[in-house]
Scaffold this motif. Sequence first.
Motif, PDB file in Angstrom:
ATOM      1  N   VAL A  54       0.835  -1.207   0.000  1.00 57.30           N
ATOM      2  CA  VAL A  54       0.000   0.000   0.000  1.00 57.30           C
ATOM      3  C   VAL A  54       0.868   1.253   0.000  1.00 57.30           C
ATOM      4  O   VAL A  54       0.614   2.201  -0.760  1.00 57.30           O
ATOM      5  N   VAL A  55       1.910   1.264   0.828  1.00 58.48           N
ATOM      6  CA  VAL A  55       2.811   2.422   0.879  1.00 58.48           C
ATOM      7  C   VAL A  55       3.513   2.608  -0.464  1.00 58.48           C
ATOM      8  O   VAL A  55       3.656   3.736  -0.950  1.00 58.48           O
ATOM      9  N   PHE A  56       3.917   1.511  -1.086  1.00 68.00           N
ATOM     10  CA  PHE A  56       4.578   1.580  -2.390  1.00 68.00           C
ATOM     11  C   PHE A  56       3.660   2.199  -3.440  1.00 68.00           C
ATOM     12  O   PHE A  56       4.081   3.082  -4.202  1.00 68.00           O
ATOM     13  N   ILE A  57       2.414   1.763  -3.477  1.00 68.35           N
ATOM     14  CA  ILE A  57       1.471   2.285  -4.470  1.00 68.35           C
ATOM     15  C   ILE A  57       1.197   3.765  -4.223  1.00 68.35           C
ATOM     16  O   ILE A  57       1.186   4.573  -5.155  1.00 68.35           O
ATOM     17  N   VAL A  58       0.967   4.135  -2.970  1.00 73.26           N
ATOM     18  CA  VAL A  58       0.673   5.535  -2.646  1.00 73.26           C
ATOM     19  C   VAL A  58       1.859   6.432  -2.985  1.00 73.26           C
ATOM     20  O   VAL A  58       1.701   7.501  -3.587  1.00 73.26           O
ATOM     21  N   LEU A  59       3.060   5.998  -2.614  1.00 73.03           N
ATOM     22  CA  LEU A  59       4.247   6.798  -2.927  1.00 73.03           C
ATOM     23  C   LEU A  59       4.481   6.912  -4.431  1.00 73.03           C
ATOM     24  O   LEU A  59       4.856   7.978  -4.925  1.00 73.03           O
ATOM     25  N   SER A  60       4.263   5.819  -5.143  1.00 73.09           N
ATOM     26  CA  SER A  60       4.450   5.857  -6.592  1.00 73.09           C
ATOM     27  C   SER A  60       3.483   6.832  -7.250  1.00 73.09           C
ATOM     28  O   SER A  60       3.872   7.623  -8.120  1.00 73.09           O
ATOM     29  N   LEU A  61       2.225   6.788  -6.836  1.00 72.38           N
ATOM     30  CA  LEU A  61       1.242   7.722  -7.396  1.00 72.38           C
ATOM     31  C   LEU A  61       1.549   9.160  -7.013  1.00 72.38           C
ATOM     32  O   LEU A  61       1.395  10.079  -7.834  1.00 72.38           O
ATOM     33  N   ALA A  62       2.013   9.376  -5.789  1.00 73.20           N
ATOM     34  CA  ALA A  62       2.364  10.730  -5.357  1.00 73.20           C
ATOM     35  C   ALA A  62       3.557  11.261  -6.156  1.00 73.20           C
ATOM     36  O   ALA A  62       3.574  12.434  -6.540  1.00 73.20           O
ATOM     37  N   LEU A  63       4.533  10.403  -6.406  1.00 70.88           N
ATOM     38  CA  LEU A  63       5.693  10.843  -7.183  1.00 70.88           C
ATOM     39  C   LEU A  63       5.340  11.141  -8.633  1.00 70.88           C
ATOM     40  O   LEU A  63       5.898  12.052  -9.237  1.00 70.88           O
ATOM     41  N   VAL A  64       4.403  10.398  -9.183  1.00 67.70           N
ATOM     42  CA  VAL A  64       3.975  10.658 -10.558  1.00 67.70           C
ATOM     43  C   VAL A  64       3.277  12.007 -10.628  1.00 67.70           C
ATOM     44  O   VAL A  64       3.515  12.790 -11.563  1.00 67.70           O
ATOM     45  N   THR A  65       2.437  12.306  -9.648  1.00 66.23           N
ATOM     46  CA  THR A  65       1.731  13.594  -9.681  1.00 66.23           C
ATOM     47  C   THR A  65       2.683  14.766  -9.399  1.00 66.23           C
ATOM     48  O   THR A  65       2.491  15.850  -9.937  1.00 66.23           O
ATOM     49  N   LEU A  66       3.694  14.559  -8.556  1.00 61.52           N
ATOM     50  CA  LEU A  66       4.656  15.625  -8.278  1.00 61.52           C
ATOM     51  C   LEU A  66       5.596  15.870  -9.462  1.00 61.52           C
ATOM     52  O   LEU A  66       6.102  16.973  -9.642  1.00 61.52           O
ATOM     53  N   GLY A  67       5.839  14.816 -10.233  1.00 60.33           N
ATOM     54  CA  GLY A  67       6.776  14.930 -11.354  1.00 60.33           C
ATOM     55  C   GLY A  67       6.241  15.724 -12.517  1.00 60.33           C
ATOM     56  O   GLY A  67       6.990  16.186 -13.362  1.00 60.33           O
ATOM     57  N   LYS A  68       4.929  15.930 -12.569  1.00 62.38           N
ATOM     58  CA  LYS A  68       4.344  16.661 -13.699  1.00 62.38           C
ATOM     59  C   LYS A  68       4.472  18.144 -13.565  1.00 62.38           C
ATOM     60  O   LYS A  68       4.701  18.768 -12.664  1.00 62.38           O
TER      61      LYS A  68
END
Length: 77
Positions: free
Chosen positions: A63-77
Amino acid sequence: MYIAMMVVLAIVSVILILSVLLQEGNSDGLSGSIAGGAEQLFGKKRGRGYQGILNKITIVMSVVFIVLSLALVTLGK
């Protein structure tokens, strides 16, 4: 912030990989998983002991991996 999240993601990834590799394999095959699945699911041993702890660690780290991955994708834009 972005670099800190990347470091946390790397640590979570390593913990997730180790927790999956340390779990016991299910060698019963498809028939054993269908027939014996209810026994494991509703049995008393499911949440206790070493395997129970590894299962909980795996779920939390996933769960932490998925949340962090999605957060990093949104921050990277």
